[in-house]
Enzyme design. Structure first.
Site, short mmCIF file in Angstrom:
data_model
loop_
_atom_site.label_atom_id
_atom_site.label_comp_id
_atom_site.label_asym_id
_atom_site.label_seq_id
_atom_site.Cartn_x
_atom_site.Cartn_y
_atom_site.Cartn_z
N GLY A 95 0.85 -1.18 0.00
CA GLY A 95 0.00 0.00 0.00
C GLY A 95 0.89 1.24 0.00
CD GLU A 143 -5.65 0.18 4.27
OE1 GLU A 143 -5.17 0.30 5.41
OE2 GLU A 143 -5.78 1.12 3.48
CB ILE A 189 -3.38 -9.81 11.72
CG1 ILE A 189 -3.83 -10.00 10.26
CG2 ILE A 189 -3.55 -11.11 12.51
CD1 ILE A 189 -3.01 -10.99 9.46
C1 LIG Z 1 -9.39 -0.51 12.30
C2 LIG Z 1 -9.06 0.58 11.30
C3 LIG Z 1 -9.82 1.72 11.27
C4 LIG Z 1 -9.54 2.74 10.35
N1 LIG Z 1 -10.32 3.86 10.33
C5 LIG Z 1 -10.04 4.85 9.46
C6 LIG Z 1 -10.86 6.04 9.41
O1 LIG Z 1 -11.85 6.18 10.13
N2 LIG Z 1 -10.50 7.01 8.54
C7 LIG Z 1 -9.42 6.89 7.70
O2 LIG Z 1 -9.17 7.80 6.94
N3 LIG Z 1 -8.65 5.77 7.71
C8 LIG Z 1 -8.94 4.75 8.56
N4 LIG Z 1 -8.18 3.62 8.57
C9 LIG Z 1 -7.22 3.40 7.48
C10 LIG Z 1 -5.86 3.96 7.73
O3 LIG Z 1 -5.84 5.31 7.37
C11 LIG Z 1 -4.93 3.13 6.82
O4 LIG Z 1 -4.90 1.82 7.32
C12 LIG Z 1 -3.58 3.73 6.75
O5 LIG Z 1 -3.64 4.89 5.96
C13 LIG Z 1 -2.56 2.76 6.16
O6 LIG Z 1 -2.65 2.68 4.79
P1 LIG Z 1 -1.60 1.86 3.92
O7 LIG Z 1 -1.87 0.39 4.12
O8 LIG Z 1 -1.89 2.25 2.48
O9 LIG Z 1 -0.24 2.24 4.36
C14 LIG Z 1 -8.45 2.59 9.45
C15 LIG Z 1 -7.67 1.42 9.50
C16 LIG Z 1 -7.96 0.41 10.41
C17 LIG Z 1 -7.11 -0.82 10.44
N1 LIG Z 2 -0.19 -7.57 12.60
C1 LIG Z 2 -0.10 -7.25 11.29
N2 LIG Z 2 -1.21 -7.00 10.54
C2 LIG Z 2 -1.10 -6.68 9.25
N3 LIG Z 2 0.07 -6.59 8.57
C3 LIG Z 2 1.21 -6.83 9.24
C4 LIG Z 2 1.18 -7.17 10.63
N4 LIG Z 2 2.46 -7.37 11.05
C5 LIG Z 2 3.25 -7.17 9.99
N5 LIG Z 2 2.52 -6.85 8.88
C6 LIG Z 2 3.12 -6.55 7.57
O1 LIG Z 2 3.02 -5.14 7.39
C7 LIG Z 2 2.48 -4.85 6.09
C8 LIG Z 2 1.58 -3.63 6.15
O2 LIG Z 2 2.21 -2.48 6.65
P1 LIG Z 2 1.71 -1.07 6.11
O3 LIG Z 2 2.55 -0.07 6.80
O4 LIG Z 2 0.21 -0.98 6.19
O5 LIG Z 2 2.19 -1.10 4.61
P2 LIG Z 2 1.39 -1.10 3.24
O6 LIG Z 2 1.05 0.33 2.98
O7 LIG Z 2 2.36 -1.65 2.23
O8 LIG Z 2 0.15 -1.93 3.40
C9 LIG Z 2 1.67 -6.09 5.72
O9 LIG Z 2 1.56 -6.24 4.31
C10 LIG Z 2 2.45 -7.22 6.37
O10 LIG Z 2 3.43 -7.72 5.48
MG LIG Z 3 -1.39 -1.40 4.73
#
Ligand SMILES: Cc1cc2nc3c(=O)[nH]c(=O)nc-3n(C[C@H](O)[C@H](O)[C@H](O)COP(=O)(O)O)c2cc1C
Ligand SMILES: Nc1ncnc2c1ncn2[C@@H]1O[C@H](COP(=O)(O)OP(=O)(O)O)[C@@H](O)[C@H]1O
Ligand SMILES: [Mg+2]
Length: 155
Positions: free
Chosen positions: A15, A79, A82
């Site tokens: 991501g 997304e 875990i």
């Molecule tokens: C349980 C949970 C709740 C979330 N709630 C919001 C939210 O209310 N608003 C929002 O903009 N992003 C929310 N997010 C998303 C995060 O902004 C997002 O996981 C973060 O930007 C990481 O993105 P990436 O995987 O592209 O790095 C949430 C994520 C999780 C896991």
């Molecule tokens: N507890 C966890 N839950 C989800 N992803 C995890 C966890 N621990 C390690 N990871 C690793 O972290 C990555 C996600 O990190 P994140 O910062 O959201 O990056 P991305 O923007 O690439 O999704 C997952 O793809 C996985 O390989």
């Molecule tokens: Mg991610």
């Protein structure tokens, strides 16, 4: 909530790298193809359920479906955070999830700290809900013991 429980399996892709770095909460992102396979009318928002990487153990999870309004993403993402500490990243592995319940809609926040604290509350809510029998029973679903390669959406 419509479509629940929802079963899904797919590859973990990169991501924006914000989850771990900015939030301290990594999220395993599904590929665009898997995101598009979700029912088009499933509500965006925050859900909880069970997840397993490859044929590893089944853990509690929280899941975000949508455009992350705080970051104004252009593409919809699905997304999974875990609720378990992994020794290593697992990009490229197959993540299997069952979504069992809904928590709230996606929101915008005034600060990063407010987003982080909302996600932490979601995690606590998920932990509580998943201990209830109706959600706990899905942890044992046969879905988690099927061959990895088989992609099954909604059984
Ligand atoms: C349980 C949970 C709740 C979330 N709630 C919001 C939210 O209310 N608003 C929002 O903009 N992003 C929310 N997010 C998303 C995060 O902004 C997002 O996981 C973060 O930007 C990481 O993105 P990436 O995987 O592209 O790095 C949430 C994520 C999780 C896991
Ligand atoms: N507890 C966890 N839950 C989800 N992803 C995890 C966890 N621990 C390690 N990871 C690793 O972290 C990555 C996600 O990190 P994140 O910062 O959201 O990056 P991305 O923007 O690439 O999704 C997952 O793809 C996985 O390989
Ligand atoms: Mg991610």
């Amino acid at each position: 909530m419509r479509h629940l429980p929802y079963f899904c399996r797919g590859e973990v892709v990169k991501g924006f790298g914000r989850g771990s770095k900015e939030l301290g909460i990594p999220t395993a992102n599904f590929s665009e193809q898997v995101v598009e396979s979700f029912p088009s009318d499933i509500s965006t928002g925050i859900y909880y359920g069970w997840a397993c990487v490859g044929n590893g153990d089944v853990h509690k999870m929280v899941l975000s479906i949508g455009w992350n309004p705080f970051y104004k993403n252009i593409k919809k993402s699905v997304e999974t955070h875990i609720i378990h500490t992994f020794k290593e990243d697992f990009y490229g592995e197959i993540l299997s999830i069952v979504i069992t319940g809904y928590i709230r809609p996606e929101k915008n926040f005034d600060s990063l700290a407010a987003l982080i604290s909302a996600i932490q509350e979601d995690i606590e809510e998920a932990k509580r809900q998943l201990d209830l029998p109706e959600h706990l029973k899905l942890k044992e679903d046969n879905f988690f013991h099927q061959p990895e390669g088989k992609i099954v959406n909604n059984h």
